[in-house]
Scaffold this motif. Structure first.
Motif, PDB file in Angstrom:
ATOM      1  N   PHE A  91       0.825  -1.207   0.000  1.00 29.88           N
ATOM      2  CA  PHE A  91       0.000   0.000   0.000  1.00 29.88           C
ATOM      3  C   PHE A  91       0.859   1.257   0.000  1.00 29.88           C
ATOM      4  N   GLU A  92       0.563   2.178  -0.907  1.00 31.79           N
ATOM      5  CA  GLU A  92       1.316   3.428  -1.027  1.00 31.79           C
ATOM      6  C   GLU A  92       0.854   4.433   0.025  1.00 31.79           C
ATOM      7  N   LEU A  93       1.796   5.176   0.571  1.00 33.10           N
ATOM      8  CA  LEU A  93       1.491   6.212   1.548  1.00 33.10           C
ATOM      9  C   LEU A  93       2.137   7.507   1.099  1.00 33.10           C
ATOM     10  N   ASP A  94       1.340   8.552   1.020  1.00 35.22           N
ATOM     11  CA  ASP A  94       1.862   9.890   0.766  1.00 35.22           C
ATOM     12  C   ASP A  94       2.089  10.518   2.138  1.00 35.22           C
ATOM     13  N   ALA A 120      -2.495   9.005   5.417  1.00 39.93           N
ATOM     14  CA  ALA A 120      -2.032   8.302   6.623  1.00 39.93           C
ATOM     15  C   ALA A 120      -3.219   7.816   7.456  1.00 39.93           C
ATOM     16  N   THR A 121      -4.229   8.673   7.603  1.00 45.66           N
ATOM     17  CA  THR A 121      -5.424   8.282   8.356  1.00 45.66           C
ATOM     18  C   THR A 121      -6.123   7.110   7.671  1.00 45.66           C
ATOM     19  N   HIS A 122      -6.198   7.159   6.354  1.00 53.03           N
ATOM     20  CA  HIS A 122      -6.815   6.072   5.599  1.00 53.03           C
ATOM     21  C   HIS A 122      -6.044   4.765   5.815  1.00 53.03           C
ATOM     22  N   MET A 123      -4.714   4.838   5.777  1.00 52.36           N
ATOM     23  CA  MET A 123      -3.916   3.626   5.958  1.00 52.36           C
ATOM     24  C   MET A 123      -4.136   3.027   7.339  1.00 52.36           C
ATOM     25  N   PRO A 176      -0.900  -3.117   5.706  1.00 49.50           N
ATOM     26  CA  PRO A 176      -0.631  -1.683   5.606  1.00 49.50           C
ATOM     27  C   PRO A 176       0.581  -1.361   6.479  1.00 49.50           C
ATOM     28  N   ASN A 177       1.315  -0.314   6.110  1.00 49.26           N
ATOM     29  CA  ASN A 177       2.452   0.093   6.936  1.00 49.26           C
ATOM     30  C   ASN A 177       1.941   1.047   8.012  1.00 49.26           C
ATOM     31  N   TYR A 178       1.415   0.458   9.078  1.00 46.82           N
ATOM     32  CA  TYR A 178       0.833   1.248  10.160  1.00 46.82           C
ATOM     33  C   TYR A 178       1.875   2.152  10.809  1.00 46.82           C
ATOM     34  N   LEU A 179       3.106   1.688  10.911  1.00 50.52           N
ATOM     35  CA  LEU A 179       4.163   2.490  11.534  1.00 50.52           C
ATOM     36  C   LEU A 179       4.424   3.757  10.725  1.00 50.52           C
ATOM     37  N   ALA A 180       4.550   3.626   9.410  1.00 46.64           N
ATOM     38  CA  ALA A 180       4.776   4.804   8.561  1.00 46.64           C
ATOM     39  C   ALA A 180       3.605   5.771   8.654  1.00 46.64           C
TER      40      ALA A 180
END
Length: 115
Positions: free
Chosen positions: A72-75, A82-85, A102-106
């Motif tokens: 999953f891409e994160l901007d 970030a909230t969506h992730m 998902p990269n919850y940490l990022a």
């Protein structure tokens, strides 16, 4: 056989684990994932097996692989992203024994302004 055994088991001793570059490059998230999974009851581990492989039965040790990916891409500049992730659930593809996380940490770091 081991698939019918109700005893506790370790996912990493049962399956070859293949991690993509994203999770392999994020030791904190990787460590947290295994700390959680290793602490779960046998019943919960079987539910993970059902989710990822389509079966709660264990294969003979090391005859199957589980692939763990963070596709999953994160901007990081976009707090909505970030909230969506953070609200995204893990996904599985049982045909390929693939777990997508998902990269919850990022996402948490992005929301808190931490690099």
């Amino acid at each position: 056989g081991p698939a019918d055994d109700d005893s506790d088991f370790d996912l990493r001793s049962t399956f070859r684990i293949i991690e993509d570059e994203e999770i392999a490059g994020c030791p904190a998230l990787q460590s947290a994932l295994w700390e959680v999974l290793d602490s779960w009851s046998t019943k919960d581990k079987r539910m993970v097996l059902q989710f990822v492989t389509g079966s709660e039965r264990r294969p003979a040790a090391w005859t199957e692989a589980i692939s763990i990916q963070m596709p999953f891409e994160l901007d990081a500049a976009d707090t909505t992203s970030a909230t969506h992730m953070l609200g995204t659930l893990p996904q599985a593809h049982t045909c390929d024994n693939m777990l997508e996380l998902p990269n919850y940490l990022a996402a948490l770091c992005a929301l808190r302004g931490v690099d």
